[in-house]
Design a protein around this motif. Sequence first.
Motif, PDB file in Angstrom:
ATOM      1  N   TYR A  36       0.837  -1.189   0.000  1.00 44.02           N
ATOM      2  CA  TYR A  36       0.000   0.000   0.000  1.00 44.02           C
ATOM      3  C   TYR A  36       0.878   1.248   0.000  1.00 44.02           C
ATOM      4  O   TYR A  36       2.012   1.227   0.472  1.00 44.02           O
ATOM      5  N   PHE A  46      -4.136   0.842  -2.154  1.00 43.04           N
ATOM      6  CA  PHE A  46      -3.604  -0.423  -2.665  1.00 43.04           C
ATOM      7  C   PHE A  46      -2.733  -0.173  -3.889  1.00 43.04           C
ATOM      8  O   PHE A  46      -3.088   0.598  -4.781  1.00 43.04           O
ATOM      9  N   TYR A  93      -6.405 -13.699   3.840  1.00 40.59           N
ATOM     10  CA  TYR A  93      -7.611 -12.890   3.842  1.00 40.59           C
ATOM     11  C   TYR A  93      -8.779 -13.555   4.527  1.00 40.59           C
ATOM     12  O   TYR A  93      -9.676 -12.887   5.003  1.00 40.59           O
TER      13      TYR A  93
ATOM     14  N   TYR B  31     -16.883  -6.723   3.667  1.00 40.44           N
ATOM     15  CA  TYR B  31     -16.023  -6.671   4.846  1.00 40.44           C
ATOM     16  C   TYR B  31     -15.696  -5.217   5.155  1.00 40.44           C
ATOM     17  O   TYR B  31     -15.372  -4.444   4.253  1.00 40.44           O
ATOM     18  N   ARG B  95     -13.827  -3.990   1.878  1.00 40.53           N
ATOM     19  CA  ARG B  95     -13.265  -4.965   0.924  1.00 40.53           C
ATOM     20  C   ARG B  95     -14.394  -5.749   0.319  1.00 40.53           C
ATOM     21  O   ARG B  95     -15.347  -6.116   1.008  1.00 40.53           O
ATOM     22  N   ASN B 100      -9.224 -14.343  -2.583  1.00 42.60           N
ATOM     23  CA  ASN B 100      -7.886 -13.876  -2.914  1.00 42.60           C
ATOM     24  C   ASN B 100      -7.822 -12.437  -3.388  1.00 42.60           C
ATOM     25  O   ASN B 100      -6.819 -12.012  -3.930  1.00 42.60           O
ATOM     26  N   THR B 101      -8.854 -11.689  -3.200  1.00 47.64           N
ATOM     27  CA  THR B 101      -8.817 -10.262  -3.566  1.00 47.64           C
ATOM     28  C   THR B 101      -8.597  -9.471  -2.297  1.00 47.64           C
ATOM     29  O   THR B 101      -9.495  -9.344  -1.485  1.00 47.64           O
ATOM     30  N   GLY B 102      -7.389  -8.964  -2.140  1.00 46.90           N
ATOM     31  CA  GLY B 102      -7.050  -8.369  -0.867  1.00 46.90           C
ATOM     32  C   GLY B 102      -7.098  -6.881  -0.814  1.00 46.90           C
ATOM     33  O   GLY B 102      -6.626  -6.283   0.135  1.00 46.90           O
ATOM     34  N   GLU B 103      -7.688  -6.231  -1.818  1.00 44.69           N
ATOM     35  CA  GLU B 103      -7.622  -4.784  -1.840  1.00 44.69           C
ATOM     36  C   GLU B 103      -8.580  -4.181  -0.829  1.00 44.69           C
ATOM     37  O   GLU B 103      -9.794  -4.377  -0.905  1.00 44.69           O
ATOM     38  N   LEU B 104      -8.022  -3.476   0.127  1.00 43.12           N
ATOM     39  CA  LEU B 104      -8.801  -2.676   1.069  1.00 43.12           C
ATOM     40  C   LEU B 104      -8.923  -1.275   0.492  1.00 43.12           C
ATOM     41  O   LEU B 104      -7.934  -0.672   0.099  1.00 43.12           O
TER      42      LEU B 104
END
Lengths: 110, 115
Positions: A36, A46, A93, B31, B95, B100-104
């Motif tokens: 980030y 991100f 995650y 989330y 989110r 597997n998509t970790g973008e916050l």
Amino acid sequence: LAKTTQPISMDSYEGQEVNITCSHNNIATNDYITWYQQFPSQGPRFIIQGYKTKVTNEVASLFIPADRKSSTLSLPRVSLSDTAVYYCLVGVYNFNKFYFGSGTKLNVKP
Amino acid sequence: EPEVTQTPSHQVTQMGQEVILRCVPISNHLYFYWYRQILGQKVEFLVSFYNNEISEKSEIFDDQFSVERPDGSNFTLKIRSTKLEDSAMYFCASRAGQANTGELFFGEGSRLTVL
């Protein structure tokens, strides 16, 4: 959760390629690596995420060696506007809990 | 581009007062998170929220803190009795939740000053 270690700060000049390395020696099998960027008084943004080998997007590349105990964020031809703090995060995650390390303060000079 | 919005941008309060910080996450996200950042320090995880309940919380998130999603759009952080050391920037994030998509996605933050 894997602990991450990054250099506290780095200096660079406009037009140079910058590589910031993050160490995560106790990374787990299911952990992903995410980077980030944060400007002063703004929320983190991100940049890129990867699991192994190399990932590239329009702003950066992420290099992850086979043992995954470190990762390197590569910023091509930085500009003054890339001056920011860069954070490396490691986590799974499904656990829904992501910790930021101390980050690397990148200072790009003209 | 969809974004996370936070209000207020800055709040000044007296020690011992209750504070509510509000966030509107991105509409289809599942989330939600609160982080805080004390001036000059790193971003600290407070709590995550999923399916109308707390998913994870840090040791910082003690009984003085609470979160809720009262109306399906807002996500709030309440500090019951503020202390001087609660002065910080508070960031909300959301989110999408795909595998597997970790973008916050972070909001611009709410600066809390406790006097």
